[in-house]
Design a protein around this motif. Structure first.
Motif, short mmCIF file in Angstrom:
data_model
loop_
_atom_site.label_atom_id
_atom_site.label_comp_id
_atom_site.label_asym_id
_atom_site.label_seq_id
_atom_site.Cartn_x
_atom_site.Cartn_y
_atom_site.Cartn_z
N HIS A 173 0.78 -1.12 0.22
CA HIS A 173 0.05 -0.06 0.04
C HIS A 173 0.94 1.32 -0.08
N GLU A 174 2.12 0.81 0.32
CA GLU A 174 2.99 2.28 0.35
C GLU A 174 3.48 2.71 -1.16
N LEU A 175 3.15 1.97 -2.07
CA LEU A 175 3.52 2.01 -3.46
C LEU A 175 2.25 2.85 -4.26
N THR A 176 1.32 3.07 -3.49
CA THR A 176 0.09 3.93 -4.33
C THR A 176 0.76 5.07 -4.92
N TRP A 177 1.86 5.65 -4.55
CA TRP A 177 2.24 7.03 -5.08
C TRP A 177 2.75 6.47 -6.30
N LEU A 178 3.43 5.50 -6.42
CA LEU A 178 4.42 5.17 -7.78
C LEU A 178 3.32 4.78 -8.66
N SER A 179 2.29 3.82 -8.03
CA SER A 179 1.39 3.35 -9.03
C SER A 179 0.40 4.58 -9.60
N THR A 180 0.47 5.63 -8.85
CA THR A 180 -0.65 6.79 -9.23
C THR A 180 0.34 7.35 -10.41
N VAL A 181 1.66 7.72 -10.40
CA VAL A 181 2.38 8.17 -11.47
C VAL A 181 2.40 7.46 -12.52
N ALA A 182 2.52 6.06 -12.18
CA ALA A 182 2.44 5.16 -13.45
C ALA A 182 1.10 5.18 -14.19
N ALA A 183 0.06 5.33 -13.67
CA ALA A 183 -1.29 5.47 -14.13
C ALA A 183 -1.45 6.70 -14.99
N ILE A 184 -0.74 7.83 -14.59
CA ILE A 184 -0.66 9.32 -15.06
C ILE A 184 0.05 8.93 -16.40
N THR A 185 1.22 8.47 -16.08
CA THR A 185 1.84 8.45 -17.43
C THR A 185 1.52 7.52 -18.41
N SER A 186 0.86 6.33 -17.91
CA SER A 186 -0.18 5.54 -18.98
C SER A 186 -0.88 6.29 -19.83
N PHE A 187 -1.50 7.26 -19.32
CA PHE A 187 -2.59 8.39 -20.10
C PHE A 187 -1.67 9.04 -20.99
N GLY A 188 -0.59 9.47 -20.48
CA GLY A 188 0.40 10.34 -21.19
C GLY A 188 0.80 9.92 -22.51
N TYR A 189 1.37 8.38 -22.51
CA TYR A 189 1.83 7.81 -23.67
C TYR A 189 0.70 7.66 -24.44
N VAL A 190 -0.44 7.17 -24.22
CA VAL A 190 -1.69 6.74 -24.89
C VAL A 190 -1.87 7.97 -25.62
N PHE A 191 -2.08 9.49 -24.83
CA PHE A 191 -2.39 10.55 -25.48
C PHE A 191 -1.41 11.11 -26.47
N VAL A 192 -0.33 10.68 -26.35
CA VAL A 192 0.75 11.22 -27.19
C VAL A 192 0.74 10.69 -28.71
N GLY A 193 0.41 9.10 -28.36
CA GLY A 193 0.44 8.30 -29.52
C GLY A 193 -0.85 8.57 -30.35
N SER A 194 -2.08 8.68 -29.50
CA SER A 194 -3.18 9.07 -29.93
C SER A 194 -3.39 10.39 -30.81
N GLY A 195 -2.76 11.48 -30.09
CA GLY A 195 -2.73 12.50 -30.52
C GLY A 195 -1.93 12.73 -31.92
N LEU A 196 -0.79 12.05 -31.97
CA LEU A 196 -0.04 11.92 -33.37
C LEU A 196 -0.67 11.50 -34.63
N CYS A 197 -1.50 10.31 -33.96
CA CYS A 197 -2.37 9.78 -34.98
C CYS A 197 -3.65 10.75 -35.76
N LEU A 198 -4.18 11.54 -34.61
CA LEU A 198 -5.13 12.28 -34.94
C LEU A 198 -4.78 13.31 -35.63
N SER A 199 -3.53 13.86 -35.61
CA SER A 199 -3.11 14.78 -36.29
C SER A 199 -2.86 14.26 -37.67
N VAL A 200 -2.48 13.00 -38.18
CA VAL A 200 -2.45 12.70 -39.32
C VAL A 200 -3.78 12.65 -39.73
N VAL A 201 -4.63 12.05 -39.24
CA VAL A 201 -6.07 12.08 -39.87
C VAL A 201 -6.62 13.24 -40.06
#
Length: 349
Positions: A173-201
């Motif tokens: 349970h002391e890893l919640t902060w690490l898991s939170t950062v990891a979850a935020i960054t997962s949204f980050g690279y998904v949005f980067v990849g999706s954003g690049l694809c959206l710009s192409v479309v």
């Protein structure tokens, strides 16, 4: 009031262990950390094989099945009663309690084999992303004619050393902060990849797509359809860590009720990200969709590098969440196991 709350948190839980403080929100964050891995960037390839109809239907279907099955699994956290029974701290303990010793041994073999593959995969993915960042910078400075070949070895060693240090944190349970950062960054690279694809479309350079996917001979098409569906199904699983996540939850309200809510929240977020990333990736690349949509871009280099950086941070957190399927009394073995996993990765390169 605050003093009373602090005193309650210092008291041991009903099983004598440190009082758990997690809730449905923190559990859903752990779920997102586990399921929204770098593999989500490969779902666009699966969509290209399945087409719009079967691809979208598969993602929604597997997500629905995940919620249903993990809600059933949540009721098995305690035995024999789902509210007042004895806790099962790991998936293997639950299998032993409900199905007996033989299935417990079989489950252990499968689970630890899967763990080895996952942790090696995380190590390789992280090192590959670090190399991709160096290549992006190299190409940006020297052009596409520049020699930009780098070894993964040093990055795998560094990643493994970092995980050894992180594994010394004594309570999940002391890893919640690490898991939170990891979850935020997962949204980050998904949005980067999706954003690049959206710009192409949006630029009108998107590739042609089909409701039935890429056209291939029947036998090749069948193989790719099942492979794509398998990739989607595998991306939705977190069975091996569900009890470790539940073991972070406070006992009131009952853990199974909190986990069922977390399942809905986590899987819903997962489904939205899966549909977003796979749909935009397929719309951008069509039949030529790569296995990782970030590899389809070299510019803008800073954004591609940022996306790979997000992957690295996510892998750091997800590695810890996955690795902690070990029972607590075997926790000291994690460091040695992680060291072996990245050494194995180096030997396989």
């Amino acid at each position: 009031m605050d003093n009373t709350k602090s005193l309650l948190e210092l008291e041991p839980d009903d099983d004598g262990r440190i009082r758990r403080t997690g809730n449905a929100l923190t559990a859903s964050i752990h779920i997102v950390t586990v399921v929204v891995g770098a593999g989500v960037l490969a779902l666009a390839w699966a969509m290209a094989q399945l087409g719009w109809i079967l691809g979208i239907a598969s993602i929604i279907t597997f997500a629905s099945v995940s919620i249903f099955t993990y809600n059933l699994v949540a009721d098995c956290y305690r035995y024999p009663d789902p509210v007042t029974g004895r806790r099962n701290y790991t998936y293997m303990q639950a299998v032993k309690a409900y199905l007996g010793g033989t299935m417990h041994v079989f489950c252990g073999l499968v689970q630890y084999t899967k763990l080895a593959g996952i942790t090696v995969g995380y190590t390789i993915t992280s090192s590959t992303s670090l190399v991709a960042i160096r290549k992006a910078i190299c190409i940006h400075k020297g052009g596409h004619e520049a020699s930009c070949k780098f070894s993964n070895n040093i990055f795998m060693i560094g990643f493994g050393i970092l995980q050894i240090f992180l594994s010394q944190i004594p309570n999940f349970h002391e890893l919640t902060w690490l898991s939170t950062v990891a979850a935020i960054t997962s949204f980050g690279y998904v949005f980067v990849g999706s954003g690049l694809c959206l710009s192409v479309v949006l630029s009108g350079k998107g590739a042609s797509t089909s409701i039935t996917g890429i056209k291939l001979p029947a036998e090749d098409k069948l193989l790719r359809v099942f492979t794509g569906m398998g990739n989607i199904a595998l991306a939705c699983t977190y069975a091996t860590v569900i009890y470790d996540i539940m073991d972070t939850l406070k006992s009131s309200p009952p853990e199974n009720k909190q986990m069922k809510r977390a399942n809905v929240l986590g899987v819903t977020a997962m489904t939205i990200l899966f549909l977003l990333c796979s749909g935009l990736g397929y719309a951008a690349f069509g039949d030529n969709t790569p296995g990782n949509i970030l590899t389809g871009f070299t510019e803008p280099f800073w954004l591609v590098a940022l996306g790979n950086g997000f992957i690295i941070f996510h892998m750091i957190g997800a590695y810890q969440v996955r690795s902690l399927i070990f029972p607590i009394n075997q926790f000291h073995m994690i460091g040695a196991y992680q060291f072996r996993s990245f050494i194995f990765s180096i030997n396989q390169e």
